[in-house]
Each structure stands twice: as structure tokens, then as C-alpha cells.
Design a protein around this motif. Structure first.
Motif, PDB file in Angstrom:
ATOM      1  N   LYS A  80       0.834  -1.208   0.000  1.00 31.42           N
ATOM      2  CA  LYS A  80       0.000   0.000   0.000  1.00 31.42           C
ATOM      3  C   LYS A  80       0.869   1.259   0.000  1.00 31.42           C
ATOM      4  N   ILE A  81       1.816   1.289  -0.936  1.00 35.47           N
ATOM      5  CA  ILE A  81       2.743   2.408  -1.034  1.00 35.47           C
ATOM      6  C   ILE A  81       2.044   3.582  -1.693  1.00 35.47           C
ATOM      7  N   ASP A  82       2.091   4.724  -1.036  1.00 38.81           N
ATOM      8  CA  ASP A  82       1.474   5.948  -1.527  1.00 38.81           C
ATOM      9  C   ASP A  82       2.493   6.697  -2.386  1.00 38.81           C
ATOM     10  N   LEU A  83       2.085   7.136  -3.572  1.00 38.55           N
ATOM     11  CA  LEU A  83       2.990   7.770  -4.528  1.00 38.55           C
ATOM     12  C   LEU A  83       2.577   9.201  -4.820  1.00 38.55           C
ATOM     13  N   ASN A  84       3.567  10.075  -4.912  1.00 34.04           N
ATOM     14  CA  ASN A  84       3.325  11.481  -5.250  1.00 34.04           C
ATOM     15  C   ASN A  84       4.468  12.000  -6.101  1.00 34.04           C
ATOM     16  N   TRP A  85       4.149  12.976  -6.928  1.00 32.51           N
ATOM     17  CA  TRP A  85       5.162  13.616  -7.762  1.00 32.51           C
ATOM     18  C   TRP A  85       5.549  14.961  -7.176  1.00 32.51           C
ATOM     19  N   ASP A  86       6.851  15.271  -7.218  1.00 35.38           N
ATOM     20  CA  ASP A  86       7.387  16.593  -6.898  1.00 35.38           C
ATOM     21  C   ASP A  86       6.975  17.094  -5.520  1.00 35.38           C
ATOM     22  N   THR A  87       7.225  16.292  -4.520  1.00 35.39           N
ATOM     23  CA  THR A  87       6.964  16.776  -3.169  1.00 35.39           C
ATOM     24  C   THR A  87       8.104  17.669  -2.734  1.00 35.39           C
ATOM     25  N   THR A 108      11.324  18.633  -5.085  1.00 37.23           N
ATOM     26  CA  THR A 108      12.445  17.757  -5.413  1.00 37.23           C
ATOM     27  C   THR A 108      12.498  17.380  -6.890  1.00 37.23           C
ATOM     28  N   LEU A 109      11.398  17.552  -7.601  1.00 34.81           N
ATOM     29  CA  LEU A 109      11.271  17.113  -8.995  1.00 34.81           C
ATOM     30  C   LEU A 109      11.545  15.622  -9.136  1.00 34.81           C
ATOM     31  N   GLU A 110      11.130  14.874  -8.128  1.00 32.03           N
ATOM     32  CA  GLU A 110      11.250  13.424  -8.121  1.00 32.03           C
ATOM     33  C   GLU A 110       9.941  12.830  -7.612  1.00 32.03           C
TER      34      GLU A 110
END
Length: 109
Positions: A60-67, A70-72
């Protein structure tokens, strides 16, 4: 060795170790034996969705862009594990390894 710095085959190795999957090197590739009289196959959960995707769902890994600029990609596992990577799979597998072994890994490989 910091788990957050792992990448490529080194990260794939630690994911295999976390999963209890015996892997070996042959002709420069990290391989595993899928069983059922099948030939060895590449083990690359940081590149293959067929290997990394089920781990993301299971954990149940939560994923997000550019937190935080960091542009990662960032991957988090409750309660408080956070890892970054240049791809969803890289960030997720780093978070998974940290969840199993902690942020500091032993020097053995």
C-alpha cells in the motif's frame, strides 16, 4: 550504506533480499529462478512493473510527484517511511527496503 541512496541492480538486490528471493549474477544481469522448470529470469523490480507493481499494491505504497520541490517521485509507507526516486518504481522499492531493513543497511551484499 544508506537505503535511500540505492539504485539499479544494488536496489534490486536488496528488494530480492527483503522478499526472500535468492538471486545471482550471470553475464552482468541479476537473475532469479522462477521455478517450474523455467530458465532463470532477470530480477529488476525497479524497472519491471510485473515485479515492482505487486509490491506497491501489497505494501500500500502511496505515490506522489514533486513533493517539496524535489522534482522526483516520492513513495511513502505508513506510518512514517518516505523515499524519493527518479521513477515510481525506484522510489517505491527504496521505501520498501527501508520498511524492511531500516534506513541504514549492513555493508554486506
Amino acid at each position: 550504506m544508506q537505503a535511500a541512496q540505492l539504485s539499479g541492480d544494488q536496489l534490486d538486490f536488496w528488494v530480492a533480499k527483503a522478499r526472500g528471493i535468492p538471486v545471482f549474477r550471470q553475464d552482468g544481469a541479476l537473475l532469479y529462478n522462477p521455478g517450474h522448470n523455467l530458465p532463470p529470469r532477470k530480477w529488476n523490480p525497479t524497472r519491471y512493473w510485473s515485479q515492482g507493481g505487486p509490491i506497491i499494491e501489497e505494501q500500500k505504497i502511496d505515490l506522489n510527484w514533486d513533493t517539496e520541490g524535489t522534482l522526483e517521485w516520492s513513495a511513502s509507507i505508513d506510518p512514517d517511511i518516505l523515499a524519493h526516486g527518479s521513477s515510481v518504481l525506484e522510489a517505491s522499492m527504496r521505501a520498501y527496503v527501508i520498511s524492511v531493513f531500516g534506513a541504514e543497511l549492513p555493508e554486506e551484499e
